[in-house]
Design a protein around this motif. Structure first.
Motif, mmCIF file in Angstrom:
data_model
loop_
_atom_site.group_PDB
_atom_site.id
_atom_site.type_symbol
_atom_site.label_atom_id
_atom_site.label_comp_id
_atom_site.label_asym_id
_atom_site.label_seq_id
_atom_site.Cartn_x
_atom_site.Cartn_y
_atom_site.Cartn_z
ATOM 1 N N LEU A 30 49.941 42.675 43.306
ATOM 2 C CA LEU A 30 49.242 41.428 42.974
ATOM 3 C C LEU A 30 50.208 40.257 42.864
ATOM 4 N N ASN A 31 51.360 40.487 42.274
ATOM 5 C CA ASN A 31 52.370 39.424 42.207
ATOM 6 C C ASN A 31 52.824 39.021 43.601
ATOM 7 N N ASP A 32 53.038 40.002 44.481
ATOM 8 C CA ASP A 32 53.414 39.714 45.874
ATOM 9 C C ASP A 32 52.309 38.927 46.574
ATOM 10 N N ALA A 33 51.059 39.355 46.377
ATOM 11 C CA ALA A 33 49.930 38.691 47.030
ATOM 12 C C ALA A 33 49.837 37.232 46.587
ATOM 13 N N ARG A 34 49.997 36.984 45.298
ATOM 14 C CA ARG A 34 49.934 35.620 44.782
ATOM 15 C C ARG A 34 51.091 34.787 45.307
ATOM 16 N N ARG A 35 52.265 35.365 45.387
ATOM 17 C CA ARG A 35 53.439 34.652 45.878
ATOM 18 C C ARG A 35 53.273 34.300 47.367
ATOM 19 N N GLU A 36 52.735 35.214 48.135
ATOM 20 C CA GLU A 36 52.623 35.014 49.588
ATOM 21 C C GLU A 36 51.383 34.230 50.011
ATOM 22 N N HIS A 37 50.272 34.393 49.268
ATOM 23 C CA HIS A 37 48.996 33.843 49.734
ATOM 24 C C HIS A 37 48.338 32.862 48.775
ATOM 25 N N GLY A 38 48.941 32.617 47.614
ATOM 26 C CA GLY A 38 48.371 31.662 46.676
ATOM 27 C C GLY A 38 47.689 32.318 45.490
ATOM 28 N N GLU A 39 47.180 31.463 44.620
ATOM 29 C CA GLU A 39 46.675 31.901 43.324
ATOM 30 C C GLU A 39 45.196 32.279 43.300
ATOM 31 N N ASP A 40 44.542 32.288 44.445
ATOM 32 C CA ASP A 40 43.144 32.707 44.506
ATOM 33 C C ASP A 40 43.095 34.114 45.088
ATOM 34 N N VAL A 41 42.606 35.050 44.275
ATOM 35 C CA VAL A 41 42.663 36.469 44.621
ATOM 36 C C VAL A 41 41.271 37.083 44.538
ATOM 37 N N VAL A 42 40.949 37.903 45.533
ATOM 38 C CA VAL A 42 39.740 38.725 45.515
ATOM 39 C C VAL A 42 40.188 40.179 45.506
ATOM 40 N N LEU A 43 39.737 40.923 44.503
ATOM 41 C CA LEU A 43 40.012 42.360 44.466
ATOM 42 C C LEU A 43 38.803 43.083 45.037
ATOM 43 N N ASP A 44 38.999 43.760 46.170
ATOM 44 C CA ASP A 44 37.953 44.555 46.800
ATOM 45 C C ASP A 44 37.996 45.945 46.166
ATOM 46 N N LEU A 45 36.988 46.247 45.356
ATOM 47 C CA LEU A 45 36.963 47.494 44.591
ATOM 48 C C LEU A 45 36.039 48.548 45.200
ATOM 49 N N ALA A 46 35.537 48.320 46.410
ATOM 50 C CA ALA A 46 34.549 49.219 47.009
ATOM 51 C C ALA A 46 35.042 50.664 47.116
ATOM 52 N N ASP A 47 36.326 50.864 47.348
ATOM 53 C CA ASP A 47 36.862 52.209 47.511
ATOM 54 C C ASP A 47 37.611 52.702 46.277
ATOM 55 N N ALA A 68 45.895 30.477 34.745
ATOM 56 C CA ALA A 68 46.934 29.584 34.240
ATOM 57 C C ALA A 68 47.551 28.749 35.355
ATOM 58 N N ALA A 69 47.574 29.301 36.573
ATOM 59 C CA ALA A 69 48.149 28.592 37.715
ATOM 60 C C ALA A 69 47.108 27.758 38.463
ATOM 61 N N GLY A 70 45.891 27.677 37.925
ATOM 62 C CA GLY A 70 44.847 26.889 38.568
ATOM 63 C C GLY A 70 44.099 27.632 39.644
ATOM 64 N N GLY A 71 44.266 28.935 39.713
ATOM 65 C CA GLY A 71 43.604 29.747 40.727
ATOM 66 C C GLY A 71 42.415 30.494 40.164
ATOM 67 N N SER A 72 42.040 31.562 40.870
ATOM 68 C CA SER A 72 40.865 32.326 40.467
ATOM 69 C C SER A 72 41.039 33.790 40.838
ATOM 70 N N LEU A 73 40.267 34.624 40.152
ATOM 71 C CA LEU A 73 40.181 36.045 40.463
ATOM 72 C C LEU A 73 38.709 36.406 40.534
ATOM 73 N N VAL A 74 38.322 37.094 41.615
ATOM 74 C CA VAL A 74 36.959 37.576 41.777
ATOM 75 C C VAL A 74 37.047 39.068 42.098
ATOM 76 N N LEU A 75 36.185 39.847 41.453
ATOM 77 C CA LEU A 75 36.112 41.287 41.704
ATOM 78 C C LEU A 75 34.920 41.550 42.613
ATOM 79 N N ALA A 76 35.135 42.331 43.675
ATOM 80 C CA ALA A 76 34.087 42.554 44.666
ATOM 81 C C ALA A 76 33.733 44.027 44.803
ATOM 82 N N ALA A 77 32.450 44.297 44.837
ATOM 83 C CA ALA A 77 31.872 45.583 45.221
ATOM 84 C C ALA A 77 32.327 46.782 44.391
ATOM 85 N N PRO A 78 32.370 46.646 43.056
ATOM 86 C CA PRO A 78 32.777 47.820 42.284
ATOM 87 C C PRO A 78 31.714 48.910 42.318
#
Length: 111
Positions: A30-47, A68-78
């Motif tokens: 997650l830290n790598d993803a935020r560093r490389e792609h920004g502070e908006d993250v979607v966690l795909d939980l389908a699997d 805190a960084a002005g981004g967002s987290l969304v959880l998908a398909a749990p």
């Protein structure tokens, strides 16, 4: 775990079990993803088949960091067992949970 960019977000797909044994790996990804792609993250939980308190703590930490960084987290398909853990802890009231990945990705552009 896989990470891919999508419309200004990092989509992180989880598979298998998220427990104390895999929590540190997820934290690093997650830290790598935020560093490389920004502070908006979607966690795909389908699997994701199982999640314990160690996994929940990583998700909470990611939510706090992205917010805190002005981004967002969304959880998908749990799956129902994962959704139940989110509901028991009340996290579903703080972190958006969408029924499908498409629904999570159709949220307004974070930028």
């Amino acid at each position: 775990m896989t990470i891919r960019p999508h419309g200004g977000r990092a989509v992180v797909r989880l598979r298998g079990e998220l427990d104390i044994a895999s929590a540190d790996d997820l934290r690093r990804h997650l830290n790598d993803a935020r560093r490389e792609h920004g502070e908006d993250v979607v966690l795909d939980l389908a699997d994701l088949e199982f999640m314990d308190s160690g996994g929940l703590s990583v998700i909470v930490a990611c939510y706090k960091a992205t917010s805190a960084a002005g981004g967002s987290l969304v959880l998908a398909a749990p799956r129902s067992i994962v959704r139940r853990a989110l509901e028991i802890t009340g996290l579903h009231r703080r972190i958006p949970v969408k029924d499908t990945l498409d629904e999570a990705l159709s949220e307004p552009d974070p930028a």
